[in-house]
Design a protein around this motif. Structure first.
Motif, PDB file in Angstrom:
ATOM      1  N   ASN A 129      48.679  66.480   8.457  1.00 43.88           N
ATOM      2  CA  ASN A 129      48.304  67.897   8.411  1.00 43.88           C
ATOM      3  C   ASN A 129      46.798  67.944   8.170  1.00 43.88           C
ATOM      4  N   SER A 131      44.741  70.108   7.718  1.00 45.53           N
ATOM      5  CA  SER A 131      44.162  70.995   6.695  1.00 45.53           C
ATOM      6  C   SER A 131      43.823  70.223   5.437  1.00 45.53           C
ATOM      7  N   HIS A 132      44.384  69.003   5.313  1.00 48.18           N
ATOM      8  CA  HIS A 132      44.159  68.182   4.122  1.00 48.18           C
ATOM      9  C   HIS A 132      43.177  67.056   4.440  1.00 48.18           C
ATOM     10  N   THR A 243      44.927  70.766  -1.028  1.00 54.28           N
ATOM     11  CA  THR A 243      44.029  71.880  -0.729  1.00 54.28           C
ATOM     12  C   THR A 243      43.938  72.725  -2.002  1.00 54.28           C
ATOM     13  N   PHE A 254      47.116  72.194  -4.126  1.00 51.61           N
ATOM     14  CA  PHE A 254      48.348  72.505  -3.402  1.00 51.61           C
ATOM     15  C   PHE A 254      48.752  71.376  -2.471  1.00 51.61           C
ATOM     16  N   GLU A 256      52.022  70.956   0.212  1.00 49.06           N
ATOM     17  CA  GLU A 256      53.224  71.570   0.778  1.00 49.06           C
ATOM     18  C   GLU A 256      54.421  70.623   0.624  1.00 49.06           C
TER      19      GLU A 256
HETATM   20  C1  LIG Z   1      49.313  72.246   6.441  1.00 57.96           C
HETATM   21  O1  LIG Z   1      48.944  72.285   5.104  1.00 57.96           O
HETATM   22  C2  LIG Z   1      48.697  73.586   4.583  1.00 57.96           C
HETATM   23  C3  LIG Z   1      48.186  73.370   3.175  1.00 57.96           C
HETATM   24  O2  LIG Z   1      49.045  72.503   2.475  1.00 57.96           O
HETATM   25  C4  LIG Z   1      49.978  74.398   4.663  1.00 57.96           C
HETATM   26  O3  LIG Z   1      49.743  75.689   4.180  1.00 57.96           O
HETATM   27  C5  LIG Z   1      50.453  74.465   6.108  1.00 57.96           C
HETATM   28  O4  LIG Z   1      51.703  75.091   6.153  1.00 57.96           O
HETATM   29  C6  LIG Z   1      50.571  73.073   6.691  1.00 57.96           C
HETATM   30  N1  LIG Z   1      50.795  73.176   8.130  1.00 57.96           N
HETATM   31  C7  LIG Z   1      51.776  72.539   8.756  1.00 57.96           C
HETATM   32  C8  LIG Z   1      51.830  72.725  10.227  1.00 57.96           C
HETATM   33  O5  LIG Z   1      52.584  71.845   8.168  1.00 57.96           O
END
Ligand SMILES: *[C@@H]1O[C@H](CO)[C@@H](O)[C@H](O)[C@H]1NC(C)=O
Length: 282
Positions: A129, A131-132, A243, A254, A256
Motif C-alpha cells: 500500500n 500510502s505507507h 500513516t 495508523f 489498516e
Molecule cells: C492504504 O493505506 C491507507 C492508510 O493505512 C488506508 O486508508 C487505505 O485504505 C489503504 N488502501 C488500500 C487500497 O488498501
C-alpha cells in the motif's frame, strides 16, 4: 528508463565472473523449504525479525518464478507481512525481515570493504500500500541509532512529496538531515531489480550498482561519502511504517487491518571487495 547518475566503475579489477570471496551467502537452495527457516541454518537467523507468536515458516513463501541474476541453483523467497506482524510491541509497524545467520552486529560483514548483493521483485498478488513507507533492505547500526543505508518505497515520511511512491529509493545514513538520496529507480512489475552496494567501512563511502532482469550490473553512482560506520545487521524484508504517526511512530500512527503484502528476494550475498573485486554478473 533507469536513472543512472554516472556510470564510472571506480574500483580496479571489476570481475566479469563471480570469483570474489564470500562473506555470507543467503541464496536459498530449493531443498531448504520454508520449515528450514524456523531452525538454525547457514543462511538466515531463525529468531528475528517477525511478529510475536509467529515463525518464519508462516510468513516465507516460495514463489514459482525463475531465480534472480545471481540465483544459479537457488530459489527466490518471498517475505510477507500480515496484521500479526507486530514485533517487540511495535504496534506502529508491521515487520518481517531476514538477517544473515553470521551477521551478529560486530562480525566482519561490517568491516573492511564489502559488497552487498540483493535482488527484489514485486508479487502482484500481494501488493504494498503505497500510502505507507516501507523499508525493504537496510543496515541498522549495532547501537540501533541509525541506518547507514536503506532502500525504501512508498510514501516516505518527511520525504519529497513529488516523487512517485512506486519508486525504489536508496538513501545513505538516515542521521544526515535530510538523508542523502544515493540512487532511485521505478519499481516495476514482473522483473527483478538487482542491486550491489559497495560499503567501505574504513573510508566511509558507498557505491551503488544496478541492473534489471538478467542484465549485468553497472555502476550507477560514483563512490559517495556516506557514514557507514557503527557495524550492525543487514535486514531484508518489510518494515511498514504507519500513516498519521506523531511522536514515537514505532507505537503510534495508523495501520489498516486485513493486510497481505509481500516482496520477493533473491541473490542475497556479500562479497569481499578489499582487493576491488565486485561481481557484475554470475
Ligand atoms: C492504504 O493505506 C491507507 C492508510 O493505512 C488506508 O486508508 C487505505 O485504505 C489503504 N488502501 C488500500 C487500497 O488498501
Amino acid at each position: 528508463m533507469y536513472q543512472s547518475l554516472l556510470v564510472v566503475p571506480s574500483l580496479v579489477g571489476l570481475a566479469a565472473a563471480q570469483i570474489c570471496g564470500l562473506q555470507f551467502d543467503g541464496r536459498i537452495p530449493a531443498t531448504l523449504g520454508v520449515a528450514g527457516f524456523d531452525v538454525p541454518n547457514q543462511f538466515f537467523s531463525e529468531s528475528n525479525v517477525f511478529g510475536a507468536g509467529l515463525s518464519f515458516s508462516q510468513l516465507i513463501q516460495l514463489p514459482a518464478i525463475s531465480g534472480s541474476l545471481f540465483d544459479i541453483n537457488t530459489v527466490p523467497i518471498e517475505v510477507t507481512i500480515s496484521d500479526d506482524s507486530v514485533f517487540n510491541g511495535q504496534t506502529g509497524f508491521r515487520r518481517a525481515e531476514l538477517l544473515p545467520a553470521s551477521n551478529s552486529g560486530t562480525d566482519p560483514s561490517t568491516t573492511g570493504i564489502k559488497t552487498l548483493h540483493f535482488s527484489l521483485a514485486k508479487d502482484d498478488t500481494r501488493p504494498l500500500n503505497l500510502s505507507h513507507e516501507y523499508q525493504l533492505v537496510f543496515l541498522e547500526s549495532n547501537d540501533f541509532s541509525t541506518n547507514q543505508f536503506v532502500l525504501k518505497t512508498g510514501t516516505i515520511l518527511g520525504g519529497d512529496a513529488t516523487v512517485n511512491p512506486d519508486t525504489l529509493q536508496l538513501f545513505g545514513n538516515v542521521n544526515q538531515n535530510p538523508p542523502q538520496l544515493l540512487f532511485s529507480v521505478p519499481f516495476l512489475s514482473g522483473v527483478f531489480h538487482n542491486f550491489a552496494v559497495t560499503l567501505d567501512f574504513d573510508a566511509l563511502t558507498t557505491q551503488v550498482f544496478f541492473s534489471a532482469g538478467t542484465d549485468p550490473l553497472e555502476a550507477v553512482t560514483q563512490v559517495i561519502p556516506n557514514d557507514v560506520g557503527g557495524q550492525g545487521q543487514f535486514h531484508f524484508g518489510l518494515l511498514k511504517k504507519p500513516t498519521d504517526g506523531v511522536g514515537d511512530i514505532t507505537r503510534n500512527g495508523f495501520q489498516e487491518d486485513g493486510i497481505d503484502e509481500g516482496i520477493i528476494y533473491g541473490g542475497i550475498f556479500q562479497e569481499d571487495s578489499s582487493t576491488g573485486c565486485i561481481s557484475l554478473d554470475p
